[in-house]
Design a protein around this motif. Structure first.
Motif, PDB file in Angstrom:
ATOM      1  N   PHE A 157      37.429  72.364  24.533  1.00 22.12           N
ATOM      2  CA  PHE A 157      36.747  72.576  25.801  1.00 22.12           C
ATOM      3  C   PHE A 157      37.238  73.890  26.414  1.00 22.12           C
ATOM      4  O   PHE A 157      38.297  74.411  26.061  1.00 22.12           O
ATOM      5  N   SER A 158      36.449  74.384  27.336  1.00 22.95           N
ATOM      6  CA  SER A 158      36.808  75.602  28.055  1.00 22.95           C
ATOM      7  C   SER A 158      37.721  75.258  29.225  1.00 22.95           C
ATOM      8  O   SER A 158      37.447  74.311  29.972  1.00 22.95           O
ATOM      9  N   HIS A 159      38.785  76.032  29.396  1.00 22.93           N
ATOM     10  CA  HIS A 159      39.686  75.784  30.524  1.00 22.93           C
ATOM     11  C   HIS A 159      38.947  75.972  31.854  1.00 22.93           C
ATOM     12  O   HIS A 159      39.195  75.236  32.816  1.00 22.93           O
ATOM     13  N   VAL A 160      38.038  76.920  31.898  1.00 24.30           N
ATOM     14  CA  VAL A 160      37.267  77.156  33.123  1.00 24.30           C
ATOM     15  C   VAL A 160      36.453  75.918  33.488  1.00 24.30           C
ATOM     16  O   VAL A 160      36.388  75.511  34.658  1.00 24.30           O
ATOM     17  N   VAL A 161      35.839  75.293  32.487  1.00 20.47           N
ATOM     18  CA  VAL A 161      35.045  74.084  32.734  1.00 20.47           C
ATOM     19  C   VAL A 161      35.952  72.927  33.150  1.00 20.47           C
ATOM     20  O   VAL A 161      35.616  72.149  34.047  1.00 20.47           O
TER      21      VAL A 161
END
Length: 225
Positions: free
Chosen positions: A103-107
């Protein structure tokens, strides 16, 4: 904001801690489900980031235990298990959001911030009015120790009344929440289903949980009748 990360993969747990700390979160880490469940019970966290496949106690059981104990800290589930049934089970046992690895850390941070905005509000999977209990995930109903078989529509009507237990609700309220916008039938269908419910949850037990108020309004007694 204080966050608990429950993750048994050390590299991922360390990466999550560093990333979240850079974003201004205070982070505690538990490396197994047993420690994670204990920490979640003992500390006032603003959110929990939870892996599902954990040694000791798995993530599903952690969600279920916390919600049964009235711990309503928002839970974001992280998992390598990619499947609709796993996601559904996590949400039904008490998780608030779900991300699949990688997963994206931003998400991840966006999900956490959204959960924090909502706060730790009670969202019980089990609705209770006295000895009347409804499990919203399994769609099952009990009066005391006796399970009561309900149709899908009967359950939906009773679920709405139980959510509003103690309140007077109109026939229109029930129609709007249980039937869809395309329903063009007789509004008296509500009376029919209330009658069905009384035959199942009240009459066999000598109770009067569902009260008719002023002809076309209903109230389910908060103590179950």
């Amino acid at each position: 904001m204080r966050v608990l990360v429950v993750e048994d993969e050390e590299r991922l747990a360390g990466s999550l801690r560093r990333g979240l700390e850079r974003d201004g979160f205070a982070v505690d880490v538990a490396g197994n489900g047993t420690d994670g469940l204990w920490m979640a019970r003992e500390n006032a966290y603003d959110a929990i980031v939870l892996d599902l496949m954990l040694p000791g106690v798995n993530g599903f059981q952690i969600c279920r235990n916390l919600r049964e104990e009235d711990v309503w800290t928002p839970i974001l589930v992280l998992t390598a298990k990619d499947g609709d049934l796993d996601e559904a089970e996590a949400l039904d046992t008490g998780a608030d959001a779900y991300l699949t690895k990688p997963f994206s850390h931003v998400v991840l941070v966006a999900h956490l911030r959204a959960l924090l905005r909502r706060g730790a509000k009670a969202r019980p999977a089990m609705l209770v009015a006295g000895d009347l209990r409804l499990d919203q995930s399994s769609r099952r109903c009990w009066r005391g120790d006796d399970e009561i078989a309900l149709t899908a529509r009967e359950f939906s009507v009773l679920e709405y009344l139980t959510r509003r237990a103690g309140d007077v609700v109109s026939k229109r309220d029930i129609l709007d929440h249980v039937w869809d916008d395309d329903f063009q039938g007789d509004p008296n269908i509500v009376e029919v289903y209330v009658r069905y419910l009384r035959r199942k949850i009240d009459l066999p037990f000598g109770r009067q949980a569902i009260e008719t108020v002023r002809g076309s309004w209903y109230r389910l007694h908060a103590e179950g009748g």
